[in-house]
Design a protein around this motif. Structure first.
Motif, PDB file in Angstrom:
ATOM      1  N   ALA A  53      34.367 -18.621  18.597  1.00 22.93           N
ATOM      2  CA  ALA A  53      33.582 -18.244  17.416  1.00 22.93           C
ATOM      3  C   ALA A  53      34.411 -18.394  16.142  1.00 22.93           C
ATOM      4  N   CYS A  54      35.691 -18.015  16.213  1.00 18.87           N
ATOM      5  CA  CYS A  54      36.578 -18.166  15.055  1.00 18.87           C
ATOM      6  C   CYS A  54      36.775 -19.632  14.705  1.00 18.87           C
ATOM      7  N   ASP A  55      36.948 -20.461  15.726  1.00 19.27           N
ATOM      8  CA  ASP A  55      37.087 -21.898  15.479  1.00 19.27           C
ATOM      9  C   ASP A  55      35.821 -22.454  14.822  1.00 19.27           C
ATOM     10  N   THR A 103      22.010 -32.947   9.194  1.00 16.67           N
ATOM     11  CA  THR A 103      23.188 -33.007  10.059  1.00 16.67           C
ATOM     12  C   THR A 103      23.972 -31.701  10.031  1.00 16.67           C
ATOM     13  N   MET A 104      24.099 -31.114   8.836  1.00 18.20           N
ATOM     14  CA  MET A 104      24.969 -29.942   8.680  1.00 18.20           C
ATOM     15  C   MET A 104      24.312 -28.635   9.072  1.00 18.20           C
ATOM     16  N   VAL A 105      23.017 -28.483   8.822  1.00  9.53           N
ATOM     17  CA  VAL A 105      22.359 -27.192   9.049  1.00  9.53           C
ATOM     18  C   VAL A 105      22.476 -26.708  10.499  1.00  9.53           C
ATOM     19  N   PRO A 106      22.184 -27.533  11.501  1.00  6.60           N
ATOM     20  CA  PRO A 106      22.345 -27.040  12.881  1.00  6.60           C
ATOM     21  C   PRO A 106      23.768 -26.609  13.187  1.00  6.60           C
ATOM     22  N   PHE A 107      24.750 -27.331  12.629  1.00  4.10           N
ATOM     23  CA  PHE A 107      26.149 -26.958  12.872  1.00  4.10           C
ATOM     24  C   PHE A 107      26.504 -25.653  12.179  1.00  4.10           C
ATOM     25  N   LEU A 108      26.059 -25.480  10.924  1.00  2.00           N
ATOM     26  CA  LEU A 108      26.395 -24.281  10.169  1.00  2.00           C
ATOM     27  C   LEU A 108      25.726 -23.039  10.731  1.00  2.00           C
ATOM     28  N   LEU A 109      24.544 -23.202  11.330  1.00  6.00           N
ATOM     29  CA  LEU A 109      23.827 -22.047  11.880  1.00  6.00           C
ATOM     30  C   LEU A 109      24.056 -21.867  13.366  1.00  6.00           C
ATOM     31  N   ALA A 110      24.934 -22.660  13.944  1.00  8.95           N
ATOM     32  CA  ALA A 110      25.221 -22.521  15.372  1.00  8.95           C
ATOM     33  C   ALA A 110      25.881 -21.176  15.628  1.00  8.95           C
ATOM     34  N   ASN A 111      25.519 -20.552  16.748  1.00  9.16           N
ATOM     35  CA  ASN A 111      26.086 -19.271  17.195  1.00  9.16           C
ATOM     36  C   ASN A 111      25.723 -18.096  16.304  1.00  9.16           C
ATOM     37  N   VAL A 112      24.694 -18.258  15.432  1.00  9.61           N
ATOM     38  CA  VAL A 112      24.238 -17.120  14.650  1.00  9.61           C
ATOM     39  C   VAL A 112      23.501 -16.152  15.580  1.00  9.61           C
ATOM     40  N   VAL A 154      36.005 -21.546  11.139  1.00  9.14           N
ATOM     41  CA  VAL A 154      36.937 -22.434  10.445  1.00  9.14           C
ATOM     42  C   VAL A 154      36.318 -23.820  10.273  1.00  9.14           C
ATOM     43  N   GLY A 155      35.639 -24.299  11.319  1.00 10.16           N
ATOM     44  CA  GLY A 155      35.005 -25.607  11.239  1.00 10.16           C
ATOM     45  C   GLY A 155      33.953 -25.677  10.149  1.00 10.16           C
ATOM     46  N   LYS A 156      33.209 -24.579   9.964  1.00 11.38           N
ATOM     47  CA  LYS A 156      32.188 -24.556   8.910  1.00 11.38           C
ATOM     48  C   LYS A 156      32.824 -24.605   7.528  1.00 11.38           C
ATOM     49  N   ILE A 194      32.093 -27.517   4.829  1.00  9.06           N
ATOM     50  CA  ILE A 194      31.519 -27.223   3.519  1.00  9.06           C
ATOM     51  C   ILE A 194      32.500 -27.561   2.402  1.00  9.06           C
ATOM     52  N   LEU A 195      33.721 -26.998   2.499  1.00  9.95           N
ATOM     53  CA  LEU A 195      34.686 -27.215   1.435  1.00  9.95           C
ATOM     54  C   LEU A 195      35.197 -28.650   1.424  1.00  9.95           C
ATOM     55  N   GLY A 196      35.325 -29.253   2.610  1.00  8.07           N
ATOM     56  CA  GLY A 196      35.745 -30.643   2.663  1.00  8.07           C
ATOM     57  C   GLY A 196      34.727 -31.563   2.014  1.00  8.07           C
ATOM     58  N   SER A 197      33.438 -31.309   2.285  1.00  9.73           N
ATOM     59  CA  SER A 197      32.388 -32.117   1.667  1.00  9.73           C
ATOM     60  C   SER A 197      32.371 -31.931   0.156  1.00  9.73           C
ATOM     61  N   LEU A 198      32.503 -30.664  -0.284  1.00  6.81           N
ATOM     62  CA  LEU A 198      32.532 -30.392  -1.719  1.00  6.81           C
ATOM     63  C   LEU A 198      33.721 -31.081  -2.377  1.00  6.81           C
ATOM     64  N   CYS A 199      34.879 -31.015  -1.720  1.00  2.00           N
ATOM     65  CA  CYS A 199      36.075 -31.648  -2.265  1.00  2.00           C
ATOM     66  C   CYS A 199      35.897 -33.163  -2.340  1.00  2.00           C
ATOM     67  N   ALA A 200      35.301 -33.757  -1.305  1.00  3.34           N
ATOM     68  CA  ALA A 200      35.085 -35.205  -1.288  1.00  3.34           C
ATOM     69  C   ALA A 200      34.141 -35.632  -2.411  1.00  3.34           C
ATOM     70  N   VAL A 201      33.062 -34.844  -2.619  1.00  2.00           N
ATOM     71  CA  VAL A 201      32.107 -35.176  -3.683  1.00  2.00           C
ATOM     72  C   VAL A 201      32.767 -35.082  -5.055  1.00  2.00           C
TER      73      VAL A 201
END
Length: 538
Positions: A399-401, A37-46, A404-406, A410-417
């Protein structure tokens, strides 16, 4: 009774392996789902440009799953070493007498009133090692939460945008390759349509002519001094320095004449004393660009230079040193580090070159009309079929948004875990503590302490855990997070680190809810038995 130390170790390890058999496959399944789920979002617009699109595909390799399972199993096995040793070394009599009550020195009687809060502090201090582990596990997610907020709010995207674009829209025929670019794509017909658009306030136009500039005697002497400085300071490598010496001896250097209108002039940044548009537009004047090596200019203010417009030569007096924003400059390099730029007024440039198209035009639009102008530009380019490319603040903002979304993800998931781990650790510690103190709590209830007072004491213990974690996260955790942020995203030129504890304060109601709910839940379960049953139990 009668169980050997070896058998106890086997029991502990079997229980750990049974839990691993359930937890590890669940973790791998969840990890695969989250990863896909996350990989396509994190690599979007590369490497997302106007001509290239990179499609992100995720692939799960079996060996990665096996290695992750093996790593988790090794972690569990290592974690069993200490419990196995503790279980094997405990005698049956010690096991029967086991409680969390640590041996303490006898204390004198005090007339200080005993309250639920004082008893909670005393109880937390008994098993300080467990308390420290719980506090640290709760501290980490709070620290990460503060750090994530600092990172997201620390990006100055206005500064980032200004570094890559100086106008709301920039229209040109420039591509990533010099050979396929059209340096005259922004023609008079397009600029005429721009002037008719009521949403566009101004157009900063920059025209380009490449020339081979012949150095004057002063220019030659100044450049020679610059190269000697570069050699002494080790600014250039030996082959590059040799090439610069050879070019200097020919007295010919690659250069650009950039014609600019008043709107582009207003965007210029000057080194030293500036000049006005009227002084610049008076005729026979030029502004020289700053050197890329930062060693100075080989023409000085007041000197006269010869400009060669593809065979048409004219003289101009240097009146200042400066440059237009980076996004409006000639974007391609030359065969030298010391290529030169001469800025001249638009009317003077057109007098020498004719009505040729501009290299780039920076458009400023009315606030709130960006979407309309963007749509108008797309329709114009599609209808005219001209090789024009548009770069806009809208695209950079998107692109900036995305960046920020990434970070949010990432940090939100880490914080939740980490928060889940901390809460589970607190839940287990609270359960073990209340279960081990079941007889003690029952005796307190038998001698007159009400259930409400006992529950309040247990809740105070939970608040002490979470309060200590919050205090450490907002003090020592803030210092550690600031150091780590400074070594990572803090190196970005558009990032400013301003640590904040606001997220932890906003999360305080959630922490208090956990502190109230967990001890109350375990105490309610314990109270399912009668007082006599709890007192008689070992």
């Amino acid at each position: 009774m009668g169980t050997t130390g070896r058998q106890l170790k086997i029991i502990v390890r079997r229980q750990a392996l049974c839990l691993s058999a359930i937890g590890i496959p669940m973790g791998i399944a969840v990890g695969c789902l989250v990863g896909r789920t996350m990989v396509p979002f994190l690599l979007a617009n590369v490497n997302d440009t106007s001509t290239d699109k990179v499609q992100a595909l995720s692939y799960i390799h079996p060996w990665v799953l096996l290695l992750s399972a093996g790593f988790a199993l090794c972690t569990v096995w290592i974690g069993c070493i200490r419990p196995c040793q503790a279980a094997a070394s405990l005698s049956p009599i010690e096991a029967m007498r086991f409680s969390e009550q640590a041996p303490r020195k006898a204390s004198r009687r005090t007339r200080t009133r005993i309250s639920a809060g004082i008893m909670a502090v005393d109880n937390v201090g008994r098993a300080w090692r467990k308390s420290a582990a719980v506090i640290l596990s709760l501290m980490l997610p709070i620290m990460v939460l503060n750090g994530a907020y600092t990172i997201v709010k620390g990006f100055d995207f206005d500064k980032f945008t200004e570094a890559y674009i100086s106008s709301d829209f920039e229209v040109s025929g420039l591509t990533s390759d010099r050979g396929s670019s059209d340096l005259q794509a922004v023609g008079p017909d397009f600029l005429k349509e721009v002037s008719r658009n009521d949403h566009i306030l101004s157009a900063a136009c920059v025209y380009d002519t490449e020339m081979e500039h012949r150095l004057t005697d002063k220019g030659y002497a100044n450049l020679k001094a610059l190269l000697e400085t570069a050699k002494a300071e080790g600014v250039l490598e030996s082959p590059e320095l040799t090439n610069e010496w050879e070019l200097m001896e020919t007295r010919k250097k690659p250069a650009h004449i950039l014609g600019i209108n008043k709107e582009a002039f207003d965007k210029m940044t000057f080194i030293g004393k500036s000049c006005t548009w009227e002084e610049f537009n008076a005729g026979g004047r030029t502004i020289i660009g700053p050197e890329t090596m930062g060693l100075g200019s080989y023409y000085k203010k007041g000197e006269t230079v010869t400009l060669d417009y593809e065979g048409k030569k004219t003289e101009a007096k240097v009146i200042a040193e400066g440059s237009v924003p980076y996004s409006l400059q000639f974007p391609y390099g030359a065969m030298t580090w010391f290529d030169y730029t001469f800025y001249v007024p638009e009317k003077e440039y057109q007098a020498m070159e004719g009505q040729k198209g501009a290299m780039i035009a920076g458009l400023e639009v009315k606030d709130g009309t960006e979407e309309k102008v963007d749509q108008w530009l797309k329709q114009y380019i599609e209808a005219s079929r001209k090789p024009l490319y548009v770069n806009s603040r809208l695209e950079i903002k998107a692109a900036c948004d995305g960046v920020v979304g990434k970070y949010y993800l990432i940090l939100g998931s880490l914080c939740a875990v980490l928060f889940a781990i901390g809460v589970l650790n607190f839940f287990n510690t609270s359960a073990v503590s209340i279960m081990a103190r079941s007889r003690e709590l029952s005796l307190l209830e038998a001698v007159g302490m009400t259930k409400k007072q006992i529950r309040r004491m247990l809740i105070f213990e939970g608040i002490l855990y979470l309060g200590a974690a919050l205090l450490l996260a907002d003090t020592l955790g803030t210092v550690a997070a600031k150091y780590m942020i400074g070594k990572t995203v803090g190196t970005y030129f558009y990032f400013q680190c301003h640590m904040s504890v606001l997220p932890s304060l906003l999360a305080l109601p959630v922490l208090l809810a956990v502190a109230f709910a967990v001890p109350g839940y375990h105490y309610k379960r314990m109270c399912a038995k009668t007082i006599m049953e709890r007192i008689r139990s070992i």
